[in-house]
Design a protein around this motif. Sequence first.
Motif, PDB file in Angstrom:
ATOM      1  N   HIS A 164      11.069  -1.332  11.001  1.00 46.91           N
ATOM      2  CA  HIS A 164      12.114  -0.886  10.448  1.00 46.91           C
ATOM      3  C   HIS A 164      12.769   0.234  11.019  1.00 46.91           C
ATOM      4  O   HIS A 164      12.655   0.998  11.780  1.00 46.91           O
ATOM      5  N   TYR A 165      14.397   0.344  10.603  1.00 47.39           N
ATOM      6  CA  TYR A 165      15.103   1.376  11.073  1.00 47.39           C
ATOM      7  C   TYR A 165      14.793   2.557  10.558  1.00 47.39           C
ATOM      8  O   TYR A 165      15.230   2.806   9.204  1.00 47.39           O
ATOM      9  N   GLN A 166      14.658   3.698  11.146  1.00 52.80           N
ATOM     10  CA  GLN A 166      14.000   4.931  10.715  1.00 52.80           C
ATOM     11  C   GLN A 166      15.214   5.728   9.806  1.00 52.80           C
ATOM     12  O   GLN A 166      14.982   6.634   9.068  1.00 52.80           O
ATOM     13  N   ARG A 167      16.410   5.599  10.138  1.00 54.29           N
ATOM     14  CA  ARG A 167      17.487   6.355   9.582  1.00 54.29           C
ATOM     15  C   ARG A 167      17.988   5.900   8.320  1.00 54.29           C
ATOM     16  O   ARG A 167      18.817   6.296   7.701  1.00 54.29           O
ATOM     17  N   ASP A 168      17.426   4.579   7.792  1.00 49.89           N
ATOM     18  CA  ASP A 168      17.852   4.164   6.726  1.00 49.89           C
ATOM     19  C   ASP A 168      16.842   4.007   5.726  1.00 49.89           C
ATOM     20  O   ASP A 168      15.826   3.202   5.884  1.00 49.89           O
ATOM     21  N   ALA A 169      16.935   4.747   4.646  1.00 52.83           N
ATOM     22  CA  ALA A 169      15.942   5.000   3.666  1.00 52.83           C
ATOM     23  C   ALA A 169      15.620   3.681   3.115  1.00 52.83           C
ATOM     24  O   ALA A 169      14.420   3.439   2.753  1.00 52.83           O
ATOM     25  N   ASN A 170      16.572   2.988   2.759  1.00 50.47           N
ATOM     26  CA  ASN A 170      16.464   1.348   2.223  1.00 50.47           C
ATOM     27  C   ASN A 170      15.517   0.559   3.076  1.00 50.47           C
ATOM     28  O   ASN A 170      14.776  -0.151   2.717  1.00 50.47           O
ATOM     29  N   SER A 171      15.574   0.644   4.384  1.00 52.40           N
ATOM     30  CA  SER A 171      14.685  -0.088   5.196  1.00 52.40           C
ATOM     31  C   SER A 171      13.558   0.271   5.318  1.00 52.40           C
ATOM     32  O   SER A 171      12.410  -0.441   5.122  1.00 52.40           O
ATOM     33  N   LYS A 172      13.153   1.647   4.990  1.00 53.06           N
ATOM     34  CA  LYS A 172      11.642   2.024   4.928  1.00 53.06           C
ATOM     35  C   LYS A 172      11.115   1.574   3.649  1.00 53.06           C
ATOM     36  O   LYS A 172      10.078   1.053   3.362  1.00 53.06           O
ATOM     37  N   VAL A 173      11.655   1.600   2.531  1.00 53.07           N
ATOM     38  CA  VAL A 173      11.312   1.401   1.188  1.00 53.07           C
ATOM     39  C   VAL A 173      11.282  -0.315   1.105  1.00 53.07           C
ATOM     40  O   VAL A 173      10.056  -0.616   0.621  1.00 53.07           O
ATOM     41  N   LEU A 174      11.970  -0.989   1.898  1.00 49.75           N
ATOM     42  CA  LEU A 174      11.702  -2.366   1.905  1.00 49.75           C
ATOM     43  C   LEU A 174      10.490  -2.844   2.698  1.00 49.75           C
ATOM     44  O   LEU A 174       9.798  -3.603   2.348  1.00 49.75           O
ATOM     45  N   ALA A 175      10.385  -2.053   3.885  1.00 50.12           N
ATOM     46  CA  ALA A 175       8.853  -2.308   4.539  1.00 50.12           C
ATOM     47  C   ALA A 175       8.029  -2.010   3.951  1.00 50.12           C
ATOM     48  O   ALA A 175       6.987  -2.646   3.806  1.00 50.12           O
ATOM     49  N   LEU A 176       7.762  -0.721   2.920  1.00 55.18           N
ATOM     50  CA  LEU A 176       6.810  -0.687   2.176  1.00 55.18           C
ATOM     51  C   LEU A 176       6.450  -1.604   1.206  1.00 55.18           C
ATOM     52  O   LEU A 176       5.348  -1.990   0.754  1.00 55.18           O
ATOM     53  N   GLU A 177       7.348  -1.965   0.527  1.00 53.25           N
ATOM     54  CA  GLU A 177       7.538  -2.997  -0.419  1.00 53.25           C
ATOM     55  C   GLU A 177       6.908  -4.563  -0.026  1.00 53.25           C
ATOM     56  O   GLU A 177       6.107  -5.154  -0.394  1.00 53.25           O
ATOM     57  N   LEU A 178       7.398  -4.561   1.217  1.00 52.98           N
ATOM     58  CA  LEU A 178       6.966  -5.980   1.966  1.00 52.98           C
ATOM     59  C   LEU A 178       5.455  -5.764   2.249  1.00 52.98           C
ATOM     60  O   LEU A 178       4.641  -6.658   2.017  1.00 52.98           O
ATOM     61  N   ALA A 179       5.075  -4.546   2.710  1.00 55.02           N
ATOM     62  CA  ALA A 179       3.576  -4.306   3.088  1.00 55.02           C
ATOM     63  C   ALA A 179       2.860  -4.454   1.869  1.00 55.02           C
ATOM     64  O   ALA A 179       1.751  -5.256   1.758  1.00 55.02           O
ATOM     65  N   ASP A 180       3.209  -4.025   0.655  1.00 53.17           N
ATOM     66  CA  ASP A 180       2.443  -4.179  -0.572  1.00 53.17           C
ATOM     67  C   ASP A 180       2.286  -5.761  -0.960  1.00 53.17           C
ATOM     68  O   ASP A 180       1.361  -5.942  -1.584  1.00 53.17           O
ATOM     69  N   LYS A 181       3.508  -6.422  -0.730  1.00 53.39           N
ATOM     70  CA  LYS A 181       3.350  -7.981  -1.448  1.00 53.39           C
ATOM     71  C   LYS A 181       2.633  -8.628  -0.410  1.00 53.39           C
ATOM     72  O   LYS A 181       1.922  -9.562  -1.009  1.00 53.39           O
ATOM     73  N   LEU A 182       2.525  -8.463   0.770  1.00 54.91           N
ATOM     74  CA  LEU A 182       1.664  -9.173   1.529  1.00 54.91           C
ATOM     75  C   LEU A 182       0.131  -9.191   1.688  1.00 54.91           C
ATOM     76  O   LEU A 182      -0.523  -9.888   1.593  1.00 54.91           O
ATOM     77  N   ARG A 183       0.041  -7.704   1.023  1.00 51.97           N
ATOM     78  CA  ARG A 183      -1.452  -7.354   0.547  1.00 51.97           C
ATOM     79  C   ARG A 183      -1.946  -8.364  -0.219  1.00 51.97           C
ATOM     80  O   ARG A 183      -3.216  -8.460  -0.482  1.00 51.97           O
ATOM     81  N   ALA A 184      -1.349  -8.480  -1.244  1.00 54.87           N
ATOM     82  CA  ALA A 184      -1.591  -9.676  -2.444  1.00 54.87           C
ATOM     83  C   ALA A 184      -2.291 -10.969  -1.743  1.00 54.87           C
ATOM     84  O   ALA A 184      -2.992 -11.707  -2.545  1.00 54.87           O
ATOM     85  N   TYR A 185      -1.715 -11.153  -0.719  1.00 51.78           N
ATOM     86  CA  TYR A 185      -2.030 -12.778   0.015  1.00 51.78           C
ATOM     87  C   TYR A 185      -3.007 -12.210   1.334  1.00 51.78           C
ATOM     88  O   TYR A 185      -3.051 -13.241   1.953  1.00 51.78           O
ATOM     89  N   GLU A 186      -3.556 -11.297   1.245  1.00 54.44           N
ATOM     90  CA  GLU A 186      -4.633 -10.869   2.425  1.00 54.44           C
ATOM     91  C   GLU A 186      -3.983 -10.909   3.753  1.00 54.44           C
ATOM     92  O   GLU A 186      -4.485 -11.502   4.591  1.00 54.44           O
ATOM     93  N   LEU A 187      -2.849 -10.374   3.709  1.00 51.05           N
ATOM     94  CA  LEU A 187      -2.033 -10.431   4.928  1.00 51.05           C
ATOM     95  C   LEU A 187      -1.579  -8.909   5.093  1.00 51.05           C
ATOM     96  O   LEU A 187      -1.549  -8.210   4.084  1.00 51.05           O
ATOM     97  N   ARG A 188      -1.883  -8.287   6.352  1.00 50.31           N
ATOM     98  CA  ARG A 188      -1.541  -7.037   6.448  1.00 50.31           C
ATOM     99  C   ARG A 188      -0.404  -6.561   7.148  1.00 50.31           C
ATOM    100  O   ARG A 188      -0.191  -7.023   8.146  1.00 50.31           O
ATOM    101  N   GLY A 189       0.510  -5.938   6.694  1.00 48.36           N
ATOM    102  CA  GLY A 189       1.599  -5.323   7.254  1.00 48.36           C
ATOM    103  C   GLY A 189       1.729  -3.920   7.481  1.00 48.36           C
ATOM    104  O   GLY A 189       1.447  -2.931   7.017  1.00 48.36           O
ATOM    105  N   GLU A 190       1.883  -3.866   8.881  1.00 48.63           N
ATOM    106  CA  GLU A 190       1.811  -2.413   9.416  1.00 48.63           C
ATOM    107  C   GLU A 190       3.249  -1.966  10.086  1.00 48.63           C
ATOM    108  O   GLU A 190       3.956  -2.582  10.405  1.00 48.63           O
ATOM    109  N   LEU A 191       3.678  -1.206   9.246  1.00 49.85           N
ATOM    110  CA  LEU A 191       4.856  -0.281   9.713  1.00 49.85           C
ATOM    111  C   LEU A 191       5.127   0.386  10.733  1.00 49.85           C
ATOM    112  O   LEU A 191       4.129   1.029  11.451  1.00 49.85           O
ATOM    113  N   ARG A 192       6.112  -0.118  11.738  1.00 50.58           N
ATOM    114  CA  ARG A 192       6.431   0.788  12.928  1.00 50.58           C
ATOM    115  C   ARG A 192       7.872   1.013  12.880  1.00 50.58           C
ATOM    116  O   ARG A 192       8.747   0.315  12.226  1.00 50.58           O
ATOM    117  N   ASP A 193       8.494   2.157  13.349  1.00 48.70           N
ATOM    118  CA  ASP A 193       9.846   2.392  13.177  1.00 48.70           C
ATOM    119  C   ASP A 193      10.374   1.866  14.550  1.00 48.70           C
ATOM    120  O   ASP A 193      10.006   1.893  15.697  1.00 48.70           O
TER     121      ASP A 193
END
Length: 138
Positions: free
Chosen positions: A8-37
């Motif tokens: 995600h682009y670290q200077r955009d708050a919405n990008s980080k929020v969406l990245a966190l939201e995506l990681a949470d959604k993936l966890r429900a399907y036993e997929l692990r989302g790892e955030l990197r800026d």
Amino acid sequence: MDNIAIVHYQRDANSKVLALELADKLRAYELRGELRDVAHASAHELIYFDAVVLAGPLHFSRMHGLSLIKASFGFKPTALLLTGVGDTDRVLRLLPKHMRGEVPVFVVDASQPTLTRLDPLVSWLRSMIGTTGYRWTG
């Protein structure tokens, strides 16, 4: 468990929020989302992930981190997640011709319902990787 790099682009708050939201959604399907800026991600570390998603805004006809997408394309399922309303054709013109039409672009804006706005991207990721290995033929 399959690992997905969410860059995600670290200077955009919405990008980080969406990245966190995506990681949470993936966890429900036993997929692990790892955030990197974008500033601290490198193509060398992305090779260890099963898929790559670049999340960020479109600014002045460019998107930060496109070089990471270019590096991972052909090796890993790769997608773009645009925050806010953007012209997907403009983003695709920034990619080399052989990548256009092969890299899916998902656009999410604040007016979309939080519970369903990332569902198309999650479905695409689930179709690209599975518990038995890659389904993607590149």
